[in-house]
Design an enzyme around this catalytic site. Structure first.
Site: not given
Ligand SMILES: NC(=O)c1ccc[n+]([C@@H]2O[C@H](COP(=O)([O-])OP(=O)(O)OC[C@H]3O[C@@H](n4cnc5c(N)ncnc54)[C@H](OP(=O)(O)O)[C@@H]3O)[C@@H](O)[C@H]2O)c1
Length: 363
Positions: A221, A234
């Protein structure tokens, strides 16, 4: 496929842009300096040349939209660069879902890993109805719970045909919280999922990928690149992911495995802040396209950490090289404020915290 002549012309045009732009900026600044004739002009000139150079390095390999190949051609080419199946963790929504869809769109068979079997089946169904030729296998696992025999199963899957592992699973906090507001279970969950799961997946995947050559993409991130108050824990877990990726990349490159950290800033997926799409919070697909473009472009082969979209590369330089530099920030912060923009991540987070307090009645 465009001919190699078209490719050479495209590369020459790019080279011209990268030489012409800094030259133009330097000439304008030299003229300004001659007019101002002051010390400040000299310092400003040096600062701008430095920032221009940083920006040029960050954007190496970036191709302007009008020079890009048609999307269908790019997808095919990028798909061919992945010589096997791909495994994606945390794939039922947000960035992970976009990774899974992006891979299927490029003709790559996928192994979908998330904690909910029903959501995984629904995702596989959606992908198959959108891309009838899609090949999807599913593996349900909760990375926050006990491992059981999960890593053994992952090893079997990778050994069979996987060439790319996307460690996307990650959890954050729903609001910008201070250190003492974050409860212990949230803290433990973040460390377990963001750090331990990523490290364990790398541990299993690296020796197996080395047998036939492959790639790991760890999703970090932009919050890890500079101080990010109210997201301290985080961002610290993501700093772990970034540092792990950098070091593993140096360690395993000689054994034919690349470890790339994709570390975007805000994405308008269903993530932490559910931001609406804008120039600084692009849809997840933009980030995913950026990652695959990097993986298939030999000019970007040396990158270990990428923001994966142009806007985030620029924000990265602003928030790290400028906002965190005492001299540069004293010149640039007032300009940013004058333009009504946030000049640093600290300001962005302070505003987010203010909005959160206002909406929660100051709790
Ligand atoms: N969104 C942003 O702005 C952003 C920016 C920079 C980096 N990131 C990084 O990008 C990645 C994805 O972020 P996102 O925002 O797209 O996430 P998100 O929308 O919250 O989705 C998270 C995914 O991970 C799964 N998950 C959560 N906890 C889990 C667990 N304990 N075991 C297995 N699966 C699990 C969830 O699946 P289920 O709930 O269906 O199990 C869901 O598919 C993360 O690593 C985040 O730190 C995000």
């Amino acid at each position: 496929m465009p001919s190699s002549k078209t490719q050479t012309t495209r590369d020459r045009n790019l080279a011209k842009i990268f030489v012409a732009l800094p030259l133009l900026v330097t000439i304008i600044l030299a003229a300004l300096r001659a007019v101002a004739g002051s010390m400040l002009g000299g310092v400003g000139l040096l600062a701008l040349v430095y920032c221009g150079a940083r920006m040029a390095v960050a954007l190496r390999g970036w191709t302007p939209r009008f020079l890009r190949r048609p999307r269908a051609t790019r997808l095919k080419r990028e798909g061919r660069c992945i010589r096997g199946a791909a495994l994606v963790t945390g794939c039922t929504q947000g960035l992970g879902r976009a990774f899974a869809r992006g891979l299927v769109e490029r003709g790559v068979p996928v192994v979908l890993v998330s904690r909910d079997q029903t959501k995984l089946e629904a995702l596989a169904g959606d992908l198959q109805s959108e891309f009838p030729a899609a090949s999807c296998r599913i593996l349900a696992h909760d990375f926050a719970g006990p491992a059981g025999g999960f890593y053994g199963k992952v090893a079997d899957v990778i050994r069979r045909d996987v060439a790319l592992v996307v460690n996307n699973v990650g959890v954050g906090v729903d609001y910008p919280l201070t250190h003492d507001e974050l409860d212990e279970s949230m803290l433990e969950n973040m460390i377990t999922v963001n750090c331990c799961a990523t490290a364990k997946m790398c541990r299993v995947a690296l020796p197996l990928l080395a047998e036939r050559g492959g790639t790991i993409v760890n999703v970090g991130s932009g919050s890890a690149a500079q101080p990010t108050p109210y997201l301290s824990h985080y961002s610290a877990t993501k700093a772990f992911v970034e540092q792990l990726s950098r070091s593993l990349d140096r360690e395993w490159r000689p054994r034919n495995v690349r470890v790339l950290c994709a570390a975007p800033y805000y994405v308008s997926s269903t993530g932490l802040y559910k931001a609406r799409a804008s120039w600084h919070a692009p849809p997840a697909q933009v980030i995913v396209d950026g990652v695959f473009a990097t993986l298939s472009d030999a000019r970007q082969g040396s990158f270990e950490v990428i923001r994966a979209c142009t806007a985030h590369e620029v924000i990265g330089v602003l928030f790290t090289s400028i906002a965190e530099d005492p001299v540069l920030s004293s010149v640039c912060a007032p300009v940013a404020r004058l333009l009504g923009a946030s000049g640093s991540m600290v300001e962005v987070m302070a505003k987010a915290r203010g909005r959160y307090l206002a909406s929660s009645g100051g709790r």
